[in-house]
Design a protein around this motif. Structure first.
Motif, PDB file in Angstrom:
ATOM      1  N   ASP A 163       0.829  -1.218   0.000  1.00  0.00           N
ATOM      2  CA  ASP A 163       0.000   0.000   0.000  1.00  0.00           C
ATOM      3  C   ASP A 163       0.858   1.261   0.000  1.00  0.00           C
ATOM      4  O   ASP A 163       0.525   2.250  -0.664  1.00  0.00           O
ATOM      5  CB  ASP A 163      -0.946  -0.007   1.207  1.00  0.00           C
ATOM      6  CG  ASP A 163      -2.081  -1.014   1.044  1.00  0.00           C
ATOM      7  OD1 ASP A 163      -2.267  -1.529  -0.083  1.00  0.00           O
ATOM      8  OD2 ASP A 163      -2.776  -1.304   2.041  1.00  0.00           O
ATOM      9  N   ASP A 164       1.974   1.224   0.744  1.00  0.00           N
ATOM     10  CA  ASP A 164       2.896   2.374   0.760  1.00  0.00           C
ATOM     11  C   ASP A 164       3.414   2.670  -0.644  1.00  0.00           C
ATOM     12  O   ASP A 164       3.460   3.817  -1.084  1.00  0.00           O
ATOM     13  CB  ASP A 164       4.104   2.101   1.687  1.00  0.00           C
ATOM     14  CG  ASP A 164       3.724   2.154   3.160  1.00  0.00           C
ATOM     15  OD1 ASP A 164       2.611   2.647   3.472  1.00  0.00           O
ATOM     16  OD2 ASP A 164       4.522   1.696   4.001  1.00  0.00           O
ATOM     17  N   PHE A 165       3.827   1.623  -1.348  1.00  0.00           N
ATOM     18  CA  PHE A 165       4.381   1.811  -2.698  1.00  0.00           C
ATOM     19  C   PHE A 165       3.308   2.237  -3.696  1.00  0.00           C
ATOM     20  O   PHE A 165       3.547   3.073  -4.563  1.00  0.00           O
ATOM     21  CB  PHE A 165       5.092   0.531  -3.167  1.00  0.00           C
ATOM     22  CG  PHE A 165       6.528   0.454  -2.727  1.00  0.00           C
ATOM     23  CD1 PHE A 165       7.550   0.893  -3.552  1.00  0.00           C
ATOM     24  CD2 PHE A 165       6.857  -0.043  -1.477  1.00  0.00           C
ATOM     25  CE1 PHE A 165       8.877   0.838  -3.147  1.00  0.00           C
ATOM     26  CE2 PHE A 165       8.180  -0.111  -1.056  1.00  0.00           C
ATOM     27  CZ  PHE A 165       9.201   0.326  -1.882  1.00  0.00           C
ATOM     28  N   THR A 166       2.121   1.659  -3.563  1.00  0.00           N
ATOM     29  CA  THR A 166       1.024   2.026  -4.473  1.00  0.00           C
ATOM     30  C   THR A 166       0.651   3.491  -4.289  1.00  0.00           C
ATOM     31  O   THR A 166       0.353   4.197  -5.264  1.00  0.00           O
ATOM     32  CB  THR A 166      -0.207   1.116  -4.237  1.00  0.00           C
ATOM     33  OG1 THR A 166       0.185  -0.242  -4.482  1.00  0.00           O
ATOM     34  CG2 THR A 166      -1.346   1.471  -5.176  1.00  0.00           C
ATOM     35  N   LYS A 167       0.676   3.944  -3.050  1.00  0.00           N
ATOM     36  CA  LYS A 167       0.354   5.344  -2.752  1.00  0.00           C
ATOM     37  C   LYS A 167       1.350   6.278  -3.433  1.00  0.00           C
ATOM     38  O   LYS A 167       0.996   7.309  -3.993  1.00  0.00           O
ATOM     39  CB  LYS A 167       0.383   5.555  -1.229  1.00  0.00           C
ATOM     40  CG  LYS A 167      -0.642   6.573  -0.724  1.00  0.00           C
ATOM     41  CD  LYS A 167      -0.685   6.587   0.795  1.00  0.00           C
ATOM     42  CE  LYS A 167      -1.428   5.390   1.340  1.00  0.00           C
ATOM     43  NZ  LYS A 167      -1.423   5.335   2.826  1.00  0.00           N
ATOM     44  N   LYS A 168       2.632   5.883  -3.385  1.00  0.00           N
ATOM     45  CA  LYS A 168       3.683   6.711  -3.997  1.00  0.00           C
ATOM     46  C   LYS A 168       3.639   6.663  -5.520  1.00  0.00           C
ATOM     47  O   LYS A 168       3.979   7.625  -6.198  1.00  0.00           O
ATOM     48  CB  LYS A 168       5.071   6.234  -3.520  1.00  0.00           C
ATOM     49  CG  LYS A 168       5.451   6.780  -2.142  1.00  0.00           C
ATOM     50  CD  LYS A 168       6.866   6.396  -1.753  1.00  0.00           C
ATOM     51  CE  LYS A 168       6.923   4.995  -1.218  1.00  0.00           C
ATOM     52  NZ  LYS A 168       8.187   4.605  -0.589  1.00  0.00           N
ATOM     53  N   GLU A 169       3.265   5.497  -6.083  1.00  0.00           N
ATOM     54  CA  GLU A 169       3.221   5.321  -7.542  1.00  0.00           C
ATOM     55  C   GLU A 169       1.874   4.711  -7.946  1.00  0.00           C
ATOM     56  O   GLU A 169       1.808   3.536  -8.287  1.00  0.00           O
ATOM     57  CB  GLU A 169       4.349   4.394  -7.996  1.00  0.00           C
ATOM     58  CG  GLU A 169       5.749   4.905  -7.735  1.00  0.00           C
ATOM     59  CD  GLU A 169       6.790   3.894  -8.201  1.00  0.00           C
ATOM     60  OE1 GLU A 169       7.297   4.059  -9.325  1.00  0.00           O
ATOM     61  OE2 GLU A 169       7.093   2.950  -7.465  1.00  0.00           O
ATOM     62  N   PRO A 170       0.802   5.521  -7.928  1.00  0.00           N
ATOM     63  CA  PRO A 170      -0.529   4.968  -8.221  1.00  0.00           C
ATOM     64  C   PRO A 170      -0.646   4.356  -9.614  1.00  0.00           C
ATOM     65  O   PRO A 170      -1.490   3.504  -9.855  1.00  0.00           O
ATOM     66  CB  PRO A 170      -1.465   6.177  -8.090  1.00  0.00           C
ATOM     67  CG  PRO A 170      -0.661   7.284  -7.522  1.00  0.00           C
ATOM     68  CD  PRO A 170       0.783   6.945  -7.633  1.00  0.00           C
ATOM     69  N   ASN A 171       0.240   4.773 -10.533  1.00  0.00           N
ATOM     70  CA  ASN A 171       0.194   4.220 -11.899  1.00  0.00           C
ATOM     71  C   ASN A 171       0.834   2.829 -11.966  1.00  0.00           C
ATOM     72  O   ASN A 171       0.800   2.176 -12.998  1.00  0.00           O
ATOM     73  CB  ASN A 171       0.903   5.162 -12.878  1.00  0.00           C
ATOM     74  CG  ASN A 171       2.374   5.338 -12.514  1.00  0.00           C
ATOM     75  OD1 ASN A 171       2.725   5.315 -11.331  1.00  0.00           O
ATOM     76  ND2 ASN A 171       3.224   5.490 -13.504  1.00  0.00           N
ATOM     77  N   LYS A 172       1.461   2.400 -10.874  1.00  0.00           N
ATOM     78  CA  LYS A 172       2.083   1.060 -10.812  1.00  0.00           C
ATOM     79  C   LYS A 172       1.631   0.380  -9.521  1.00  0.00           C
ATOM     80  O   LYS A 172       2.377   0.294  -8.546  1.00  0.00           O
ATOM     81  CB  LYS A 172       3.613   1.193 -10.856  1.00  0.00           C
ATOM     82  CG  LYS A 172       4.370  -0.137 -10.942  1.00  0.00           C
ATOM     83  CD  LYS A 172       5.867   0.131 -10.987  1.00  0.00           C
ATOM     84  CE  LYS A 172       6.707  -1.064 -10.584  1.00  0.00           C
ATOM     85  NZ  LYS A 172       6.731  -2.150 -11.567  1.00  0.00           N
ATOM     86  N   PRO A 173       0.376  -0.064  -9.475  1.00  0.00           N
ATOM     87  CA  PRO A 173      -0.127  -0.676  -8.244  1.00  0.00           C
ATOM     88  C   PRO A 173       0.667  -1.919  -7.869  1.00  0.00           C
ATOM     89  O   PRO A 173       1.099  -2.667  -8.749  1.00  0.00           O
ATOM     90  CB  PRO A 173      -1.583  -1.034  -8.572  1.00  0.00           C
ATOM     91  CG  PRO A 173      -1.657  -1.066 -10.057  1.00  0.00           C
ATOM     92  CD  PRO A 173      -0.632  -0.096 -10.550  1.00  0.00           C
ATOM     93  N   ARG A 174       0.881  -2.103  -6.561  1.00  0.00           N
ATOM     94  CA  ARG A 174       1.624  -3.277  -6.069  1.00  0.00           C
ATOM     95  C   ARG A 174       0.657  -4.290  -5.471  1.00  0.00           C
ATOM     96  O   ARG A 174      -0.330  -3.925  -4.836  1.00  0.00           O
ATOM     97  CB  ARG A 174       2.657  -2.872  -5.024  1.00  0.00           C
ATOM     98  CG  ARG A 174       3.683  -1.805  -5.444  1.00  0.00           C
ATOM     99  CD  ARG A 174       4.379  -2.121  -6.760  1.00  0.00           C
ATOM    100  NE  ARG A 174       5.742  -1.638  -6.792  1.00  0.00           N
ATOM    101  CZ  ARG A 174       6.089  -0.397  -7.104  1.00  0.00           C
ATOM    102  NH1 ARG A 174       5.170   0.502  -7.417  1.00  0.00           N
ATOM    103  NH2 ARG A 174       7.360  -0.041  -7.106  1.00  0.00           N
ATOM    104  N   PHE A 175       0.977  -5.545  -5.666  1.00  0.00           N
ATOM    105  CA  PHE A 175       0.095  -6.628  -5.230  1.00  0.00           C
ATOM    106  C   PHE A 175       0.824  -7.576  -4.282  1.00  0.00           C
ATOM    107  O   PHE A 175       2.057  -7.668  -4.320  1.00  0.00           O
ATOM    108  CB  PHE A 175      -0.399  -7.420  -6.447  1.00  0.00           C
ATOM    109  CG  PHE A 175      -1.135  -6.583  -7.446  1.00  0.00           C
ATOM    110  CD1 PHE A 175      -2.485  -6.293  -7.287  1.00  0.00           C
ATOM    111  CD2 PHE A 175      -0.479  -6.064  -8.554  1.00  0.00           C
ATOM    112  CE1 PHE A 175      -3.164  -5.513  -8.220  1.00  0.00           C
ATOM    113  CE2 PHE A 175      -1.142  -5.279  -9.493  1.00  0.00           C
ATOM    114  CZ  PHE A 175      -2.493  -5.005  -9.318  1.00  0.00           C
TER     115      PHE A 175
END
Length: 334
Positions: free
Chosen positions: A112-124
């Motif tokens: 979630d931290d990474f997705t927040k920083k890069e919303p165009n590259k969601p992390r799963f």
């Protein structure tokens, strides 16, 4: 947020590398594995990597961070041995729910931290479901070929508990991996389908088999194509192979499967074959060179690393994968 089904149509997704390889770098002692909570535990706990999600959660978090930072879209939870069957070795069957739940929660926080920083590259987050240390298809006793150390039902019950905890902790995908016995995998898939039905949910499922040697078969005797056929009745996100072999030796098995399935395909090979000391010598560059052959032949939708791989390997693989289009496959789950 974009779902994984949408993302996998857009680009080749990158899976993380080895958790065990990274945790070994911390050189945790028996005391580190025990932490305060298990300091008086009656048996040795060193080597129980899943336990580190409870006793050393910051280290596990840091490993996930390093893989996401290296370019991974998906990290696996630290739950490879997270069943009552595998945890019996450490007399920790009662901890299975907590181990899986905490591992999923840790990975999801980092995602979630990474997705927040890069919303165009969601992390799963993929909930890692290992094969257990028992096999339902073969006897461990050469003198009694009809004997089985575990039944299908025992596996199903154990996997169901693991699946429920992984979902409760927030995993996005369930990854049944390192399959050396397809009957074990079928028990896991049956358990997943039960949970989906009971909870009225849908969850993406990845299935990854292991070709154990030059015979081109799983330990329970299936060819790559037979393995594919025997799991294809389940609606899967992806099917593929991991572990046992380096990328170059895995390629023919991917070539056997990719043209015959409508599912996405995945591979996370080892960093070559182990040397005399059980270590993996293949550099990130050497591994990426071999994986490029998969990409040129359009065999892959999800690529990552297994034993011996590190964030540097994943970084090289991610940079390479970004230059290629994903394999087109026939199921639209968007």
């Amino acid at each position: 947020m974009s779902t994984i089904y949408k993302e996998i149509q857009k680009r080749i997704l990158v899976l993380d590398g080895a958790m065990g390889t990274m945790l070994q770098e911390y050189k945790f002692t028996e005391e580190d594995f025990r932490g305060e909570r298990f300091k008086d535990y009656p048996i040795p706990l060193q080597g129980n990597n899943d336990l580190l999600s409870i006793t050393q959660p910051e280290a596990v978090k840091e490993v996930h961070r390093k893989y996401y930072a290296a370019g991974a879209d998906i990290v696996e939870t630290n739950t490879f041995s997270g069943t009552t069957i595998a945890m019996a070795d450490y007399q920790m069957e009662d901890l299975v729910y907590e181990l899986n739940y905490e591992s999923a929660k840790i990975a999801k926080e980092v995602a979630d931290d990474f997705t927040k920083k890069e919303p165009n590259k969601p992390r799963f987050v993929a909930g890692a479901i290992g094969p257990t240390n028992r096999t339902a298809s073969m006897s461990p006793d050469v003198n009694d070929p009809g004997y089985r150390a575990v039944t299908f039902d025992e596996l199903r019950i154990a996997y169901k508990q693991q699946v429920e905890a992984l979902l409760d902790g927030g995993t996005d995908i369930l990854l049944v991996e390192t399959i050396f016995d397809t009957l074990n995998a079928k028990a896991a898939l049956f358990a997943i389908e039960e949970v989906k039905e009971e909870r009225k949910i849908d969850v993406p499922i990845m299935v990854s088999g292991t070709i154990t040697d030059a015979s081109g078969r799983t330990l329970s005797g299936q060819t790559a194509e037979a393995f594919l056929i025997s799991v294809s009745h389940i609606p899967l996100l992806s099917v593929g192979f991991n572990c046992a072999l380096g990328a170059n030796l895995l390629q023919p098995h991917l070539e056997a499967v990719a043209p015959k399935t409508n599912f996405a395909t995945s591979a996370h090979p080892n960093a070559g074959l182990p040397n005399a000391f059980g270590e993996y010598d293949e550099t990130p560059e050497e591994m990426a060179d071999q994986i490029e052959a998969f990409l040129k032949k359009n065999l892959i939708n999800i690529i990552g690393g297994c034993c011996g791989t590190t964030p540097n390997h994943i970084k090289a693989i991610a940079e390479l994968a970004s230059r290629y289009e994903p394999r087109v496959f026939g199921v639209d789950n968007s």
